[in-house]
Design an enzyme around this catalytic site. Structure first.
Site, PDB file in Angstrom:
ATOM      1  CE  LYS A 171      -8.113   6.509   3.047  1.00 41.07           C
ATOM      2  NZ  LYS A 171      -6.677   6.121   3.025  1.00 41.07           N
ATOM      3  CG  ASP A 209     -10.585  17.999  -6.408  1.00 40.89           C
ATOM      4  OD1 ASP A 209     -11.356  18.903  -6.827  1.00 40.89           O
ATOM      5  OD2 ASP A 209      -9.468  18.225  -5.930  1.00 40.89           O
ATOM      6  CE  LYS A 238      -1.864   2.596   3.072  1.00 40.53           C
ATOM      7  NZ  LYS A 238      -2.611   3.262   4.169  1.00 40.53           N
ATOM      8  CB  THR A 289     -10.649   2.136  10.490  1.00 37.92           C
ATOM      9  OG1 THR A 289      -9.372   2.704  10.154  1.00 37.92           O
ATOM     10  CG2 THR A 289     -11.047   1.120   9.440  1.00 37.92           C
ATOM     11  CG  ASP A 297      -5.473   4.091   0.706  1.00 40.05           C
ATOM     12  OD1 ASP A 297      -6.561   4.448   0.198  1.00 40.05           O
ATOM     13  OD2 ASP A 297      -5.303   3.946   1.931  1.00 40.05           O
ATOM     14  NE  ARG A 308      -0.666   2.525  13.035  1.00 44.60           N
ATOM     15  CZ  ARG A 308      -1.546   3.437  13.425  1.00 44.60           C
ATOM     16  NH1 ARG A 308      -1.168   4.403  14.263  1.00 44.60           N
ATOM     17  NH2 ARG A 308      -2.786   3.401  12.991  1.00 44.60           N
TER      18      ARG A 308
END
Length: 232
Positions: A64, A67, A35, A126, A62, A211
């Site tokens: 996102k 616009d 990612k 999330t 990623d 992480r």
């Protein structure tokens, strides 16, 4: 590759490309996708895509996008020309924006002679934890249904909403779940999290893990343990 390896996306959210690539070298063969999010992309741009692809990863871009339709179309066109496999737009955007994202992805892939990336709509982040769970689920399902109507290939949703989305939308529509944590891992700034087993049981197709792997003292071992949990 095992089934679990093909379903794992590792989030390389490092502000320095050299550190991200060092982690990538450690994790080669343990995840199909890398990612590339806003952190490493802002630091290194398309070079990050090329360098991770050279390590053998498929790329989940990623960023996102959200616009006006023409801007999103051109952004997705540029992303597709880089040969990425997956890219994200915000599913809360207007239908014309989602349609433009697909148009851009198709055009860019055709120009570059590469497969069209699958376009995913981000439903609810999330980190959102305020309000009733039922309201968050309702919003996520509504955005997933709009994404499907507009022709998107899938959505990004927390494991908490994956089951409700899957009940309404069958495969091959993808559900990509971030917020994956081993049972003993800290949540950090994410609120709606689940174990790998729970996410897969709820209908997830791909799991995004950052992480718990990348900040572990032994990242390769952490990835292997997570894969074992997915296989089990």
């Amino acid at each position: 590759m095992s089934s679990a390896v093909n379903r794992l996306i590792v989030a390389f959210d490092e502000p320095e490309l050299s550190k991200a690539l060092a982690l990538g070298r450690q994790l080669r063969g343990l995840a199909r996708y890398a990612k590339i999010g806003s952190i490493v992309f802002t630091a290194a741009g398309p070079r990050a895509i090329r360098r991770f692809a050279a390590l053998g990863f498929s790329i989940f871009l990623d960023l996102k996008f959200h616009d006006i339709p023409s801007t999103v179309e051109k952004s997705c066109r540029a992303a597709a020309r880089q040969g990425v496999s997956l890219l994200t737009v915000h599913a809360c955007g207007q239908p014309q924006m989602l349609e433009a994202a697909l148009t851009g992805a198709r055009t860019g892939a055709r120009e570059a002679g590469v497969p069209r990336p699958r376009v995913l709509g981000v439903t609810v982040l999330t980190s959102v934890g305020e309000g009733r769970a039922s309201a968050i689920t309702k919003t996520a399902v509504e955005r997933a249904l709009q994404a499907r109507r507009m022709g998107l290939d899938g959505v990004v949703a927390s494991p908490h909403e994956a089951e409700a989305i899957r009940r309404r939308i069958a495969r091959p529509f993808l559900i990509v779940c971030p917020g994956i944590r081993p049972p003993d891992a800290a949540k950090g700034d994410q609120r709606r999290v689940a174990t790998p087993a729970a996410a897969l049981a709820h209908g997830a197709d791909l799991l995004v893990v950052g992480r718990p792997i990348t900040q572990a003292s032994r990242p390769r071992l952490a990835a292997q343990q997570l894969l074992a949990a997915m296989e089990a």
